[in-house]
Design an enzyme around this catalytic site. Structure first.
Site, PDB file in Angstrom:
ATOM      1  N   GLU A 166      -5.530  -4.986  10.218  1.00 56.43           N
ATOM      2  CA  GLU A 166      -4.497  -3.984  10.493  1.00 56.43           C
ATOM      3  C   GLU A 166      -4.794  -3.281  11.819  1.00 56.43           C
ATOM      4  O   GLU A 166      -5.602  -2.348  11.857  1.00 56.43           O
ATOM      5  CB  GLU A 166      -4.474  -2.928   9.380  1.00 56.43           C
ATOM      6  CG  GLU A 166      -4.140  -3.480   8.015  1.00 56.43           C
ATOM      7  CD  GLU A 166      -3.507  -2.413   7.114  1.00 56.43           C
ATOM      8  OE1 GLU A 166      -2.444  -2.700   6.581  1.00 56.43           O
ATOM      9  OE2 GLU A 166      -4.072  -1.313   6.981  1.00 56.43           O
ATOM     10  N   SER A 212       3.328  -2.302  10.244  1.00 54.19           N
ATOM     11  CA  SER A 212       4.769  -2.384  10.469  1.00 54.19           C
ATOM     12  C   SER A 212       5.371  -3.738  10.077  1.00 54.19           C
ATOM     13  O   SER A 212       6.265  -4.249  10.742  1.00 54.19           O
ATOM     14  CB  SER A 212       5.115  -2.031  11.925  1.00 54.19           C
ATOM     15  OG  SER A 212       4.696  -0.715  12.234  1.00 54.19           O
ATOM     16  N   GLU A 257      -7.033   4.677   7.691  1.00 55.65           N
ATOM     17  CA  GLU A 257      -6.763   6.101   7.421  1.00 55.65           C
ATOM     18  C   GLU A 257      -7.948   6.751   6.724  1.00 55.65           C
ATOM     19  O   GLU A 257      -8.249   7.921   6.941  1.00 55.65           O
ATOM     20  CB  GLU A 257      -5.477   6.229   6.594  1.00 55.65           C
ATOM     21  CG  GLU A 257      -4.236   5.940   7.451  1.00 55.65           C
ATOM     22  CD  GLU A 257      -3.053   5.361   6.697  1.00 55.65           C
ATOM     23  OE1 GLU A 257      -3.028   5.421   5.450  1.00 55.65           O
ATOM     24  OE2 GLU A 257      -2.141   4.836   7.374  1.00 55.65           O
ATOM     25  N   ASN A 311       0.877  -1.175   0.000  1.00 58.65           N
ATOM     26  CA  ASN A 311       0.000   0.000   0.000  1.00 58.65           C
ATOM     27  C   ASN A 311       0.912   1.221   0.000  1.00 58.65           C
ATOM     28  O   ASN A 311       1.498   1.550   1.030  1.00 58.65           O
ATOM     29  CB  ASN A 311      -0.906  -0.024   1.245  1.00 58.65           C
ATOM     30  CG  ASN A 311      -1.770   1.222   1.332  1.00 58.65           C
ATOM     31  OD1 ASN A 311      -1.778   2.058   0.429  1.00 58.65           O
ATOM     32  ND2 ASN A 311      -2.494   1.368   2.429  1.00 58.65           N
ATOM     33  N   LYS A 336       0.132   4.226  -0.227  1.00 57.85           N
ATOM     34  CA  LYS A 336      -0.508   5.400   0.383  1.00 57.85           C
ATOM     35  C   LYS A 336      -0.274   6.629  -0.506  1.00 57.85           C
ATOM     36  O   LYS A 336      -0.203   6.485  -1.720  1.00 57.85           O
ATOM     37  CB  LYS A 336      -0.017   5.587   1.818  1.00 57.85           C
ATOM     38  CG  LYS A 336      -0.182   4.291   2.633  1.00 57.85           C
ATOM     39  CD  LYS A 336      -0.051   4.474   4.108  1.00 57.85           C
ATOM     40  CE  LYS A 336      -0.251   3.118   4.795  1.00 57.85           C
ATOM     41  NZ  LYS A 336      -0.221   3.191   6.245  1.00 57.85           N
TER      42      LYS A 336
HETATM   43  P1  13P Z   1       2.945   0.291   7.682  1.00 56.28           P
HETATM   44  O1  13P Z   1       3.440  -0.977   7.074  1.00 56.28           O
HETATM   45  O2  13P Z   1       3.702   1.506   7.235  1.00 56.28           O
HETATM   46  O3  13P Z   1       2.815   0.185   9.176  1.00 56.28           O
HETATM   47  O4  13P Z   1       1.459   0.521   7.117  1.00 56.28           O
HETATM   48  C1  13P Z   1       0.549  -0.503   7.215  1.00 56.28           C
HETATM   49  C2  13P Z   1      -0.630  -0.142   6.410  1.00 56.28           C
HETATM   50  O5  13P Z   1      -1.418   0.709   6.784  1.00 56.28           O
HETATM   51  C3  13P Z   1      -0.831  -0.840   5.123  1.00 56.28           C
HETATM   52  O6  13P Z   1      -2.096  -0.583   4.627  1.00 56.28           O
END
Ligand code: 13P
Length: 247
Positions: free
Chosen positions: A166, A212, A96, A9, A11
């Site tokens: 998550e 993470s 998010e 992802n 983002k």
């Molecule tokens: P991180 O791997 O940066 O913690 O993010 C997890 C996430 O939200 C994947 O959608």
């Protein structure tokens, strides 16, 4: 046997030029991967990434979409738009989006149905806050999210969904859930899927862990019986993603 699925992802990262560079670095390393690999990228990177992964087994996903076919929804992107481009996955209900864009379970439910109607595979996210974990309501919370987000799906449709567990306190914090914590919730997710769609269907649905995930912890997480891969944020923007896939 469920095939593992590792999705990155991205983002809100990577301009199209940066996306191309990242694909050029990662794609050769992801050839012949034993798992399904998906790059979930910003809308503005979709075409670049679709072009870059051509001829590989890597699939491309969006990170959100609207539940209507078309219409007066300024700034939104529809399922048919994604489908026509060649996109095959869409992340829905990421924490998010729930937190910063007030996305509700009922909207997520409509989006899941819309994605399936257009042959897109939804990656449906769920997970608890630290406060909820400390109050011991993690499993109740996640069960409620899934019951709302997947309401009204047929067994056949449910097989076409990927779930991503998550825990919000583990996202972007470097604080990964232990493999036991992640397994406990993923097993509970499979139980609720069984209640909703039957045990046989639940056994076929893939459940990812996200929060993470990195090259060090991926192997032990993905070895747990109910964890079928990962949804990777920060580490998906680096060479480390290839190491995670190899795990
Ligand atoms: P991180 O791997 O940066 O913690 O993010 C997890 C996430 O939200 C994947 O959608």
């Amino acid at each position: 046997m469920r095939k593992k699925i590792i999705a990155g992802n991205w983002k809100m990262n990577q301009t199209p030029m940066q996306a191309k560079q990242l694909c050029d670095m990662l794609c050769p390393q992801l050839e012949h991967a034993a798992a399904d690999v998906v790059f979930c990228v910003p809308f503005t990177d979709l075409q670049t990434v679709l072009d870059a992964v051509q001829g590989t087994d890597i699939a491309v996903g969006a990170q959100n979409m609207h539940f209507a076919d078309q219409g007066a929804y300024t700034g939104e992107i529809s399922a048919p738009m994604l489908k026509e481009m060649g996109v095959s996955y869409v992340v829905l209900g990421h924490s998010e989006r729930r937190e910063y864009f007030a996305e509700t379970d009922s909207a997520i439910n409509q989006k899941v149905k819309q994605a399936l109607a257009y042959g897109l595979t939804p990656i449906v996210c769920c997970g608890e806050t630290l406060e909820q974990r400390e109050a011991n309501i993690t499993i109740e919370w996640v069960r409620m999210q899934l019951k709302l987000d997947l309401a009204g799906l047929s067994e056949q449709q449910a097989k076409g969904v990927v779930i991503a567990y998550e825990p919000i306190w583990a996202i972007g914090t470097g604080k990964t859930a232990t493999k036991e914590q992640a397994q406990e919730v993923c097993a509970a997710i499979r139980t609720v899927l069984g209640e909703m769609f039957g045990k046989e269907t639940a056994e076929q649905i893939r459940i990812q862990y996200g929060g993470s995930v990195n090259a060090k912890n991926a192997a032990e997480l993905f070895a747990m019986p109910d964890i079928d891969g990962g949804l990777v944020g920060g580490a998906s923007l680096k060479e480390e993603f290839a190491q995670i896939v190899r795990s």
